[in-house]
Design an enzyme around this catalytic site. Structure first.
Site, mmCIF file in Angstrom:
data_model
loop_
_atom_site.group_PDB
_atom_site.id
_atom_site.type_symbol
_atom_site.label_atom_id
_atom_site.label_comp_id
_atom_site.label_asym_id
_atom_site.label_seq_id
_atom_site.Cartn_x
_atom_site.Cartn_y
_atom_site.Cartn_z
ATOM 1 N N LYS A 247 95.492 -29.349 18.404
ATOM 2 C CA LYS A 247 95.004 -30.294 19.271
ATOM 3 C C LYS A 247 95.544 -30.796 20.903
ATOM 4 O O LYS A 247 94.419 -30.978 21.806
ATOM 5 C CB LYS A 247 94.970 -31.621 18.337
ATOM 6 N N TRP B 82 103.622 -24.997 15.648
ATOM 7 C CA TRP B 82 102.478 -24.249 16.274
ATOM 8 C C TRP B 82 103.105 -23.247 17.037
ATOM 9 O O TRP B 82 104.187 -23.701 17.973
ATOM 10 C CB TRP B 82 101.406 -24.908 16.864
ATOM 11 N N ARG C 75 98.226 -30.989 15.016
ATOM 12 C CA ARG C 75 99.450 -30.505 16.365
ATOM 13 C C ARG C 75 99.967 -28.942 15.508
ATOM 14 O O ARG C 75 100.753 -28.499 16.678
ATOM 15 C CB ARG C 75 100.040 -32.128 16.469
ATOM 16 N N CYS D 108 103.888 -29.060 18.337
ATOM 17 C CA CYS D 108 104.065 -29.377 17.094
ATOM 18 C C CYS D 108 104.532 -30.523 16.512
ATOM 19 O O CYS D 108 104.501 -31.649 17.697
ATOM 20 C CB CYS D 108 105.550 -28.616 16.864
ATOM 21 N N ASN E 66 109.783 -29.896 19.102
ATOM 22 C CA ASN E 66 108.466 -29.321 20.576
ATOM 23 C C ASN E 66 108.170 -29.589 21.837
ATOM 24 O O ASN E 66 108.651 -30.121 22.318
ATOM 25 C CB ASN E 66 107.697 -31.301 19.858
ATOM 26 N N GLY E 67 107.357 -28.311 21.854
ATOM 27 C CA GLY E 67 108.171 -27.847 23.416
ATOM 28 C C GLY E 67 108.501 -26.270 23.297
ATOM 29 O O GLY E 67 108.398 -25.990 22.411
ATOM 30 N N HIS F 254 69.442 -13.841 36.337
ATOM 31 C CA HIS F 254 70.681 -13.387 37.252
ATOM 32 C C HIS F 254 71.389 -12.596 36.203
ATOM 33 O O HIS F 254 72.245 -11.959 37.023
ATOM 34 C CB HIS F 254 71.300 -14.486 38.308
ATOM 35 N N GLU G 239 84.796 -22.446 19.602
ATOM 36 C CA GLU G 239 85.980 -23.090 18.542
ATOM 37 C C GLU G 239 86.139 -23.425 17.544
ATOM 38 O O GLU G 239 87.178 -22.845 16.733
ATOM 39 C CB GLU G 239 86.686 -23.991 20.170
ATOM 40 N N GLU H 281 79.472 -27.842 27.016
ATOM 41 C CA GLU H 281 79.939 -28.330 25.998
ATOM 42 C C GLU H 281 79.293 -27.953 24.217
ATOM 43 O O GLU H 281 80.426 -27.500 23.818
ATOM 44 C CB GLU H 281 79.926 -29.994 25.840
ATOM 45 N N LYS I 260 81.709 -26.331 21.698
ATOM 46 C CA LYS I 260 82.201 -27.033 20.191
ATOM 47 C C LYS I 260 81.901 -25.851 19.318
ATOM 48 O O LYS I 260 82.570 -25.381 18.546
ATOM 49 C CB LYS I 260 80.727 -27.903 20.250
HETATM 50 C C1 F6R Z 1 87.811 -29.035 22.635
HETATM 51 C C2 F6R Z 1 88.893 -29.636 23.181
HETATM 52 C C3 F6R Z 1 90.111 -28.746 24.413
HETATM 53 C C4 F6R Z 1 90.610 -30.239 25.111
HETATM 54 C C5 F6R Z 1 91.652 -29.754 26.056
HETATM 55 C C6 F6R Z 1 91.981 -31.210 26.761
HETATM 56 O O1 F6R Z 1 86.940 -29.246 22.261
HETATM 57 O O2 F6R Z 1 89.133 -30.807 22.318
HETATM 58 O O3 F6R Z 1 88.814 -28.238 24.823
HETATM 59 O O4 F6R Z 1 89.736 -30.994 25.467
HETATM 60 O O5 F6R Z 1 92.266 -29.465 25.460
HETATM 61 O O6 F6R Z 1 92.251 -32.282 25.983
HETATM 62 P P1 F6R Z 1 92.776 -33.330 26.461
HETATM 63 O O7 F6R Z 1 91.441 -34.562 26.612
HETATM 64 O O8 F6R Z 1 93.715 -34.179 25.562
HETATM 65 O O9 F6R Z 1 94.150 -33.020 28.035
#
Ligand code: F6R
Length: 602
Positions: free
Chosen positions: A597, A74, A27, A2, A100-101, A500, A484, A477, A481
């Protein structure tokens, strides 16, 4: 997950808070709330929706008072609804707080408080904290003392902003395992989960550490230990991020802005680490037992790091998803181990937990982090920063490529120290690395054609991303992308794996994105592409060979490069493709559903 913002000073608190909330919306964005105080009375407004919606609906900008705190939520405990939105209050209505938590023992605490006569309104774990402080206040009479005693009963993570009507000149902020930073102004003070929330007003900041709390008035601040109440000396740091850096700069989405920032931030990452990388490399060169831990996109960077360490420094790191590492490697990490943690935010709960375990076991811990002063940097023995600036879009883009730049520099430096590679070859590689920002600038010019490609692909339901060797993490990756932000099913895998099993899913028109730079596995890659093509796959390839162009339905031409440097430029078109597909399908790529995030819970 949050966002918290607090203000005390001479301005209208609600205005500062609402602006801060907008910058913190990444957030958490299921509900929003604000509490302000004037003349000993609390004004609380909160509801479900985005910041703009709630501001409009509840007239948040008409709230009186020059101190207050706000929150974007969140949800963790309790569905998103108006009652569960923060702030939460105690029975007397004199204490209001945002959180937040996650409070792990909230159910037991709540039961006990109900037995003592407390009335609860919400289903949140947060409300327990307000009642717990109220309860402690009965026997203590001193708010600070009651706050400390209450918080020491909590198990879990919490960053808090607290307002108490009877102490009209101050706000309290607390941190344990969730981020919180103070902003130090002149005649006004701020606090937030993240710096951009108040960057417009001040760039002087104080990072709180775990189990610390701050008492903030408009002219003063003090930080103390939660356990003892003793004052802690803290350093005021100056953040060199401008507000413009933290805003969209005219792009429709943060994600697109951040993709386009990559040439600049890659230069910053390369320049910013030129010296420090050799110091760090010297400190870690003797370790042979190396673990790299991370989550999500950072985990893909870790996989690239593995190839770089293997090929250049002849070291074979074990790469593990941080949430698994803690359980699988607990008995294997020791004082002879080096643990490299890669985390953009420096606040990912699983990565922090893995780092703490490593520290407990006596391992050397190196963090590769974007956010200065974040928790990861405080746990680590050594830190390398990615210098990517704030990344607001939930999908990691520029922080990923800068992580790759730092890992490449580190591997080159290790190879120099250990003499595992020819000196000239390393110099050449380093020189080419310095050219990458310019090459990425060129690749970004493909934006329009990638938009056109996205238009052709927008109705597709499944994508496959394949690669070999150091191209595998790029395939993973690229797929991450896409899924998500566009919500299209995508799988990333090594091209060799295709036959396979997954090949059974290939039929007429299924897009297969082939990451195929020239290198030692290129011929094998071509055969894998042919196999998919023979089953009707629509081949979109990235590479620099004419042979590849011939077998592809769509060929994305990439610069000719040493294979080890390809992960940085090759991911850029895949970021843009995912971005356009998300937008064309009506999604907001900055705020993908169900995701946040920084994942600050395990
Ligand atoms: C995907 C994404 C997440 C972060 C993951 C780790 O686009 O952003 O998969 O890479 O949550 O986050 P950090 O790097 O902040 O530890």
């Amino acid at each position: 997950m949050c966002g918290i913002i607090g203000y005390i000073g001479e301005r209208k608190a609600c205005e500062v808070i609402v602006k801060g909330l907008k910058r913190l919306e990444y957030r958490g964005y299921d509900s929003v709330g604000v509490v302000t105080e004037e003349k000993g009375k609390l004004y609380v407004k909160k509801g479900v929706g985005s910041v703009d919606e709630v501001v409009e609906k509840l007239k948040l900008l008409e709230m009186p008072g020059k101190r207050g705190v706000g929150h974007t939520r969140w949800a963790t405990h309790g569905v998103p609804n108006d009652i569960n939105a923060h702030p939460q209050r105690d029975c007397t209505g004199k204490i209001a707080l945002v959180h937040n938590g996650i409070i792990e023992n909230f159910a037991e605490l709540k039961e006990e408080l109900i037995r003592k006569g407390h009335r609860f309104e919400s289903d949140t774990d947060t409300e327990v904290i307000a009642h717990l402080i109220e309860e402690e206040l009965k026997s203590s009479g001193n708010f600070e003392d009651a706050l400390r005693r209450a918080l020491l009963k909590l198990k879990g993570s919490f960053a808090l902003g607290v307002v108490y009507t009877e102490e009209p000149d101050r706000l309290y902020f607390v941190r344990n395992e969730s981020p919180l930073v103070l902003g130090i102004g002149k005649g006004e003070m701020f606090a937030a989960s993240d710096v951009p929330a108040f960057l417009e007003y001040t760039n002087k900041v104080v990072f709180l550490d775990d189990m610390e709390y701050a008492i903030v008035t408009k002219n003063s601040w003090v930080v103390k230990r939660l356990e003892t109440g003793e004052k802690v000396e803290k350093e005021i740091r100056t953040i060199d991020w401008t507000l413009e850096m933290a805003e969209k700069s005219g792009f429709p989405h943060f994600m697109l802005k951040e993709i386009f920032e990559q040439p600049r931030v890659l230069r910053d990452a390369i320049h910013g680490n030129a010296k420090v990388v050799s110091e760090v490399a010297r400190e870690i060169a003797d370790y042979d037992k190396i673990f790299i831990v991370a989550m999500g996109t950072s985990y893909h960077a870790a996989l690239v790091g593995k190839y770089l360490f293997q090929r250049l420094a002849k070291k074979v790191p074990i790469v593990e998803d941080a949430s698994e590492f803690r359980y699988e490697f607990e008995d294997l990490v020791d004082e002879n181990s080096l643990v490299i943690a890669i985390t953009q935010s420096g606040e990912t709960a699983d990565t922090l937990a893995a780092m703490k375990l490593a520290k407990r076991k006596g391992a050397k811990v190196l963090a590769i982090v974007n956010v200065v002063g974040s928790m990861a940097t405080r746990i680590a023995d050594l830190t390398l920063y990615t210098h990517a600036g704030p990344e607001i879009g939930v999908a990691a883009t520029k922080t990923y490529t800068t992580q790759l730049a730092v890992l490449t520099m580190l591997a080159i430096e290790l190879a120099r120290i250990l003499k595992t590679e020819n000196r000239e070859r390393l110099d050449e590689l380093e020189e080419d690395l310095r050219k990458l920002p310019g090459l990425v600038e060129e690749i970004l010019k493909m934006n329009e054609s990638l938009l056109e490609l996205a238009k052709d692909l927008k109705e597709k339901r499944d994508f496959f991303y394949i690669g070999r060797g150091i191209g595998v993490p790029t395939a993973l990756e690229g797929a991450l992308k896409l899924k998500e932000i566009s919500y299209i099913h995508a799988e990333g895998l090594s091209a060799g794996e295709l036959k396979h099993g997954p090949l059974a899913l290939i039929e007429e028109g299924v897009p297969v994105v082939a990451v195929a730079p020239n290198g030692k596995t290129f011929d094998k890659m071509l055969s894998n592409i042919e196999e998919a093509k023979a089953r009707g796959a629509y081949i979109i390839s990235l590479g620099s060979s004419e042979r590849l162009r011939e077998v592809s339905d769509v060929f994305i031409e990439m610069p000719k490069l040493n294979e080890l440097l390809t992960p940085i430029p090759y991911i850029v078109p895949l970021q843009l493709l995912a971005y356009h597909l998300a937008v064309l399908r009506g999604n907001n790529p900055d705020k993908p559903r169900n995701l946040a995030k920084s994942v600050t819970v395990e």
